[in-house]
Design an enzyme around this catalytic site. Structure first.
Site, short mmCIF file in Angstrom:
data_model
loop_
_atom_site.label_atom_id
_atom_site.label_comp_id
_atom_site.label_asym_id
_atom_site.label_seq_id
_atom_site.Cartn_x
_atom_site.Cartn_y
_atom_site.Cartn_z
N THR A 155 0.77 -1.23 0.03
CA THR A 155 -0.14 -0.06 -0.02
C THR A 155 0.88 1.24 -0.04
O THR A 155 1.37 1.80 -1.02
CB THR A 155 -1.09 0.04 1.09
N THR A 192 -2.14 -3.23 9.94
CA THR A 192 -2.13 -3.08 8.60
C THR A 192 -0.88 -3.78 8.38
O THR A 192 0.04 -3.36 7.48
CB THR A 192 -2.25 -1.83 7.94
N GLU A 277 5.60 4.55 7.43
CA GLU A 277 5.43 5.65 6.83
C GLU A 277 6.08 6.97 7.19
O GLU A 277 6.26 7.29 8.38
CB GLU A 277 4.01 6.08 7.11
N ASN A 399 -0.27 10.92 6.65
CA ASN A 399 -1.50 10.54 7.17
C ASN A 399 -2.49 11.62 7.54
O ASN A 399 -3.51 11.56 7.82
CB ASN A 399 -0.87 9.94 8.62
N SER A 404 -7.05 11.29 0.37
CA SER A 404 -7.23 12.23 -0.92
C SER A 404 -6.18 12.20 -1.96
O SER A 404 -5.35 11.27 -1.87
CB SER A 404 -7.24 13.70 -0.45
#
Lengths: 404, 404
Positions: A155, A192, A277, A399, A404
């Site tokens: 992802t 996740t 991330e 995050n 979007s």
């Protein structure tokens, strides 16, 4: 320490014999590949560990239920881009359809197909895309499909996560391969995070479950990115016995196999932590000489989970105060006057106080991509280790605008 | 709901009768005022709540010990800029010297002086500065010194935190005042947070302790900035009885007093949360219709502590998936199919699924400085509320370079 196994160049989940895989573009995501299938030519012993979140995604519930009944899997289908979580009755139905489509295509029982999803929560799967993707992947299953499979499950990951190792047992080469995806929300007790491990050893399902649970506690459950644990996390293992070598705890080389299995899991877990991330560094917290494994784990997880420690590491700030403080509020009991803290191998805290060090030298060392932190409790002989990443501007950017 | 108390314009810790205070520049910090003294003209009943961190700062240990013995305080001395934590035997000695200097200056017993420090961990206090600051503050104690006191205790706070309210009891005006400092590291169970509450009511120490503990559980312990709890957190209350009104639980207006006391604590707690490092918004999470207060608290704290929820609020993203997910991994048991989630008063999750809303309208609403999140569990009648702030680029900036 000499390793009893060999790391295979470009090894993947299809390095073990009898496994085929493929990853394809199904159109669930805008660009990158988003659907993968992993297949064993014969039904494999299987085991799984799952998120502890009380909110569980439809595919996870389905896989857990089937695996509990049969102890076997012959195929796993995974999509990225959509988590099929919080999707109600329709979501349950769609997970079931994914399972059936793969089972029909491969002519195997539905219950032998594991299903996993990762991505955005709360949207229904685009089933036309999923159908097309499954069809494409099944047409193209291959011994060389391991990398494609591992790419299709990503992802916000910035790189695919693959490894295979080999051990010699009873004169036969046994392989263990693995693929994983991680990035945001990674935390102890799964998040996740998807992991898939394959081996051509022959291991009965009960022992395989015990092995996976033990190893997961020390690897996948010891990593954190932001403390959030997700609805979809799952690690599955398949042992298809294709090598013809039967292993159990009485086998003289069981520990050798276990060490190799642990290595694959730890490698994948660390790679996930490093690829959190926005991360720029891998942080490793080791707690030594603890009263118990539990005490060591609690402290290691508390330090690795501290936003203040993570920010300090990002800023290459040798801030032992935050490390000691995070150990202190972990909930584990210890005597702060007895502990030692090492950062980048340098002793920075002892006898309840900081130690004067050359901060410029230490700060320079901390610019490295690997930042080890060690706490020695002098309270016993137990040890635990946890991994995480620094907290950066990019974490916030990613995050604050994920959807979007 | 009609309030039974009046909020006093520019009210502070010196609004209650018989309290004097002052804040001065002692030179511990580079620029801003950094030392404050709060004084009651007579010995006051007193109570305290303290960090649960096993690493505890020298001043906190000293104050806790004295207060436990006497149940009384007549003065409190606070410095900012240096936490006097992890400073060993010398740190203990310095806290004791601060206590003695104030006691001598005011001619009161050492044990009646509370000591608090906040700031950088692991450096010895510059005692020359402290001495000079105490001297200056004692010379200038005043009924108008409440604001100066509250300013002198700040660290990375962007504003001072003050409030006073008044209630009429037995025809007499009773005042309750409060000052606090917060910013980074704020988390349930106290964290680089200092709170000081004064009242001129007459309440015996045991009951005062019970009141403070009860109210703290629902206010100061329900806020979080980054999940880290510090070595120095403490809330102290002094009740000097100057109004001549004796209160206990049998008094017909005890609940009125308690409501006012709770209001002061909740106001200070929320102001701390809103002023978290880098924060742009105050988030309030309310969990309703829970099986128990404990279940509600656990879920509220888990949601308010989620970095993913905090980042989404920063980005004005109506991401109910992260809210439900954080509730799910809280450790509290509930049925996700039965809950409702409201964001900015808009129902966004029901029957285990998201609800279609006009996202543009909701996003516009979320640009407000106050972001309420409500979870209705339909599991009982208990309720809890927690407060926090969004996670922003500035949080990372501040904490990647706090010491430099």
């Amino acid at each position: 320490m000499k390793k009893n196994f060999t790391i295979i160049d470009n090894g993947t989940v299809t390095t073990p014999k009898g496994f085929l895989a493929q990853g394809v573009y199904a159109g669930i995501k805008r660009k990158r590949n988003d659907l993968g299938v992993l297949y064993s030519v014969n039904p494999a012993s299987a085991a799984g560990v799952y998120t502890l979140n009380v909110v569980q995604a439809a595919p996870l519930k389905l896989t857990k239920q089937c695996l509990k009944q049969t102890g076997k899997l012959q195929a796993i289908v995974v999509n990225s881009g959509n988590a099929n979580a919080c999707t109600g009755v329709e979501g349950d139905k769609n997970a079931k359809i994914m399972q059936e489509l793969v089972a029909q295509g491969l002519d195997i029982p539905n219950e032998y197909v594991g299903v996993a999803s990762t991505g955005v929560i709360g949207q229904q799967l685009p089933m036309d895309c999923v159908r097309k993707g499954i069809e494409l992947a099944l047409m193209d299953l291959s011994e060389n499909g391991g990398t494609g499979f591992s790419e299709s499950i990503l992802t916000t990951d910035t790189c695919d996560k693959n490894l295979a190792v080999q051990v010699e047992i009873d004169g036969v080469t046994i392989s263990i391969g693995g693929a994983a995806k991680g990035s945001g929300m990674i935390h102890p007790n799964m998040a996740t995070m998807l992991g898939f491990i394959t081996t051509d050893a022959d291991i009965e399902p009960g022992l395989l479950q015990q092995l996976l649970s033990d190893v997961t506690d020390q690897t996948f459950n010891m990593i954190t990115v932001d403390g959030d644990t997700s609805t979809n996390d799952m690690v599955l293992v398949m042992a298809n016995g294709y090598s013809g070598v039967k292993l159990d705890t009485n086998h003289p080389q069981w520990e050798v196999f276990k060490e190799a299995f642990n290595y694959v899991s730890e490698y994948l877990a660390k790679t996930i932590a490093r690829d959190g991330e926005g991360a720029t560094k891998l942080i490793e917290v080791t707690v030594k000489k603890a009263k118990s494994k539990e005490q060591a784990s609690i402290i290691a997880k508390s330090v690795i989970g501290s936003s203040l420690v993570k920010s300090a590491v990002f800023g290459a700030d040798a801030n032992w105060g935050r490390i000691v403080c995070a150990a202190g509020y972990s909930g584990a009991d210890f005597d702060p006057d007895k502990i030692e803290v090492y950062l980048m191998g340098t002793l920075i805290f002892q006898n309840g106080m900081g130690i004067t060090v050359d901060e410029d030298v230490l700060q320079e060392k901390m610019k490295d991509e690997f930042v080890p932190i060690e706490l020695v409790l002098h309270d016993g002989e137990a040890q635990a280790r946890a991994w995480g990443c620094d907290l950066t501007y990019d974490y916030v950017r990613i995050n604050a605008s994920y959807r979007s």
